[in-house]
Design an enzyme around this catalytic site. Structure first.
Site, PDB file in Angstrom:
ATOM      1  N   ASP A   1     -13.391 -18.962 -67.461  1.00 20.01           N
ATOM      2  CA  ASP A   1     -14.483 -18.008 -67.488  1.00 20.01           C
ATOM      3  C   ASP A   1     -15.767 -18.844 -67.656  1.00 20.01           C
ATOM      4  O   ASP A   1     -15.697 -20.003 -68.076  1.00 20.01           O
ATOM      5  CB  ASP A   1     -14.284 -17.059 -68.673  1.00 20.01           C
ATOM      6  CG  ASP A   1     -15.516 -16.226 -68.947  1.00 20.01           C
ATOM      7  OD1 ASP A   1     -16.020 -15.601 -68.009  1.00 20.01           O
ATOM      8  OD2 ASP A   1     -15.977 -16.218 -70.109  1.00 20.01           O
ATOM      9  N   ASP A  25     -13.080 -16.046 -73.385  1.00 15.58           N
ATOM     10  CA  ASP A  25     -13.444 -15.677 -74.757  1.00 15.58           C
ATOM     11  C   ASP A  25     -13.861 -14.222 -74.934  1.00 15.58           C
ATOM     12  O   ASP A  25     -14.027 -13.763 -76.046  1.00 15.58           O
ATOM     13  CB  ASP A  25     -14.589 -16.564 -75.244  1.00 15.58           C
ATOM     14  CG  ASP A  25     -15.914 -16.191 -74.585  1.00 15.58           C
ATOM     15  OD1 ASP A  25     -15.903 -15.826 -73.393  1.00 15.58           O
ATOM     16  OD2 ASP A  25     -16.958 -16.266 -75.262  1.00 15.58           O
ATOM     17  N   ASP A  84     -11.984 -10.726 -70.671  1.00 20.99           N
ATOM     18  CA  ASP A  84     -11.056 -11.803 -70.312  1.00 20.99           C
ATOM     19  C   ASP A  84      -9.625 -11.504 -70.766  1.00 20.99           C
ATOM     20  O   ASP A  84      -8.689 -12.196 -70.354  1.00 20.99           O
ATOM     21  CB  ASP A  84     -11.502 -13.134 -70.947  1.00 20.99           C
ATOM     22  CG  ASP A  84     -12.811 -13.647 -70.364  1.00 20.99           C
ATOM     23  OD1 ASP A  84     -13.041 -13.412 -69.166  1.00 20.99           O
ATOM     24  OD2 ASP A  84     -13.584 -14.274 -71.105  1.00 20.99           O
TER      25      ASP A  84
END
Length: 641
Positions: free
Chosen positions: A330, A523, A527
């Protein structure tokens, strides 16, 4: 009776028979002769050997054969044959049965001690907890036990004291040594509004903080619980080992029977010698080392990773991490710092910020925080907006002063027009690796806000190390292609997949999984599905609770270099498991021909008691091999460790 006491009893009771073996060549014998040996051995069998028989019977009822099956069959065969031999005035070998049980228990005692050393990481973590806290109650500072601290309590911490629980500083500042939890040796500066971790040590200043998590909810308590679960879990390879043991044990029993038949029937050996060879085969082949090869390595590997601030939740995750070929990241808060700042406001700055702050006032998104901070610096106070609705994958809209206002990403351009000058400015900002937010009022675009989030210092180093290990790196983000590519170029990521809706992240992970096993590093709340879908989900410790819960590995220090360390330590742990299994299996297998008497013509004979010694040594050597994981060198080691 525990293993240690059973061993001590067996050793004490067997000792007279050991003395009898020494004095026998000189014409002496134990008082009572065979009957004394019978009584002593019976005591050993009933007290110290009973557990082997119980375990064997329980396995038999479930149609299985385990490690204890061979010990029980070998020792009880020797015992009952000796009774028969004694009554028919033939040589006995009671001492073999007693000594084998003693040596097997000795191996288990060493095994228990080594396992205790291997699981020491949990005990060390638990020892870190503070015992009390100085809490503000009724205007006075009172020292109370840790168990009485409640969420919301205001706690005072002086220099050199341990911080009692997790919380947020409300008054004062200091530097805090968080190495015991994060592995980071450099003290961290903390001020009002910053979080603090329970059991870390306050270095310089005195401060007050508000307790946010107590008891089992603190970070240290959660770390301890995760390490406990990991150390008692099973890697999938253990199932294969159990199947091997199920097949191996009956084969050994068949070999032992054939050994007896060949020596006694075909070769005409004495009954006692044929029996000794058969019993030695059973004892030497006991695959105890095979059974502990996986759990001991797993225990040490997860314990060491916890010391480095890397929490591997179970053996299944550890084994899966060994096979990873692609690492997907990410962007915001993972590759980047996650604390973006407003760099540019296009249009009427005051009007654009006023609309934006009204729309983002209740949002917890990092971009929203950046806009709120900018508005605060400009002295703009948010007003109450009404009728909030989400624009799927694009942004949000609401009523401000009875007029429609909106804010979101460039997908809003499908619905709204942007003049050429503003469009050119937007492209320029995106090429500068800035995320551009579109702001609209009264059903038209009134301006742009550019927000920039810089990569973490560790990102480029970590990604270079992953590529050096031959791993493919991918960025998966909801940000636009221009910004994502600019950040990817800065840190060296191979591939970018941008403009991905939060709901589509897991689907993209599934597509990538079709090519190779992958790890996803993230995080945020959005996600969580991707972390769960990936072969290995790696959650940043600073992330949301749901992301941390979804990840199979948690990086307490929020350092991307720990992704490399986690994968490397997983590989080394799994390699150690395979080495242990190979050694245990080969050790036992190679010992069978010697125990069966194939080399007796060369004078190489293995008695049952010696077979017991070697079998115990094989278990000890496997545990020692696992303990070496504590000292194995990692090629990508943190400077702080």
């Amino acid at each position: 009776m525990n293993i240690k006491n059973r061993f001590i009893f067996s050793l004490i009771v067997s000792l007279p028979m050991f003395i009898g073996m020494i004095i026998m060549p000189f014409g002496y014998d134990l008082p009572g002769g065979m009957w004394t040996m019978f009584l002593l051995t019976t005591a050993v069998m009933l007290v110290s050997g009973r557990q082997f028989l119980q375990s064997t019977w329980a396995s038999f009822l479930n149609h299985h054969a385990n490690m204890d099956t061979l010990v029980a069959i070998g020792t009880f065969t020797a015992y009952f044959y000796s009774i028969y031999a004694m009554l028919s005035h033939q040589p006995v070998f009671y001492e073999s049965a007693a000594f084998v049980i003693t040596f097997v228990l000795l191996g288990q005692v060493f095994e228990e001690k080594m396992k205790h050393a291997a699981s020491g990481a949990v005990e060390k973590l638990m020892d870190l907890q503070a015992k009390d806290a100085e809490v503000l109650r009724n205007g006075k500072i009172l020292k109370i036990p840790l168990t009485e601290v409640e969420v919301g309590d205001i706690i005072q911490v002086k220099p050199g004291q341990k911080i009692a629980v997790d919380g947020v500083i409300t008054e004062g500042s200091s530097t805090i040594d968080e190495s015991m939890v994060t592995g980071e040796s450099i003290p961290v500066a903390k001020k009002t509004g910053d979080p603090v971790i329970g059991s870390t040590i306050n270095n310089t200043g005195t401060f007050m903080f508000k307790a946010s998590k107590v008891g089992n909810d603190t970070l240290l308590a959660q770390i301890v619980e995760l390490v406990k679960k990991a150390q008692t879990s099973h890697a999938p390879i253990q199932k294969t080992v159990d199947k091997i043991a199920d097949i191996f044990v009956p084969i050994v029993i068949i070999i032992a029977i054939l050994t007896f038949v060949i020596w006694y029937v075909l070769l005409g050996a004495a009954l006692v010698n044929a029996m000794l060879f058969a019993v030695s085969v059973i004892i030497i082949a006991c695959p105890c080392a095979l059974g502990i090869a996986t759990p001991t390595a797993l225990m040490v590997g997860t314990g060491r990773s916890a010391k480095l601030g890397i929490l591997i939740k179970n053996g299944e995750i550890l084994e899966a991490a060994n096979n990873i070929k692609t690492v997907v990241f990410d962007k915001t808060g993972t590759i980047t710092v996650g604390k973006p700042k407003v760099t540019d406001v296009v249009g009427d700055p005051e009007k654009v910020l006023e609309v934006a702050v009204n729309l983002e006032a209740t949002s917890e998104h990092p971009l929203a925080a950046a806009i709120l901070n900018k508005a605060k610096e400009s002295g703009i106070v948010p007003h109450k907006a009404q009728n909030f609705t989400a624009i799927e994958g694009k942004g949000i809209q609401a009523q401000i002063s009875n007029k429609q206002a909106f804010i979101g990403n460039q997908k809003l351009l499908v619905d709204y027009q942007l003049d050429d000058q503003t469009a050119a400015k937007m492209l320029q900002l995106q090429n500068e690796a800035k995320t551009v937010v579109i702001v609209g009022f009264d059903s038209k675009i009134i301006g742009l806000i550019a927000v920039q989030d810089t990569p973490k210092k560790s990102s480029a180093v970590a990604i270079a190390a992953l590529k050096k290990r031959g791993l493919r790196t991918v960025m998966l983000t909801g940000d636009n292609e221009h910004v994502a590519r600019a950040i990817a170029d800065q840190v060296g990521i191979d591939e970018v997949i941008a403009d991905v809706l939060p709901s589509d992240k897991a689907d993209k992970v599934k597509e990538l999984q079709q090519h190779a096993p992958l790890a996803f590093v993230g995080d945020g709340i959005n996600d969580a599905p991707a972390l769960t879908t990936a072969n290995v989900g790696i959650a940043m410790g600073s992330g949301t609770d749901i992301a941390i819960e979804s990840g199979g590995i948690v990086l307490v220090k929020n350092d991307l270099q720990d992704v490399v360390r986690a994968l490397e330590l997983s590989q080394k742990t799994f390699d150690r498991i395979k080495l242990n299994l190979f050694w245990a299996f080969i050790y036992n297998t190679l010992g069978i021909p010697v125990a069966a008497g194939l080399f007796s013509g060369l004078g190489l004979v293995l008695s049952p008691e010696l077979a017991g010694v070697f079998m115990a040594l094989s278990s000890i050597s496997v545990v020692a091999s696992s303990l070496l994981l504590n000292s194995v060198k990692l090629t990508h080691t943190a400077q702080s460790t």
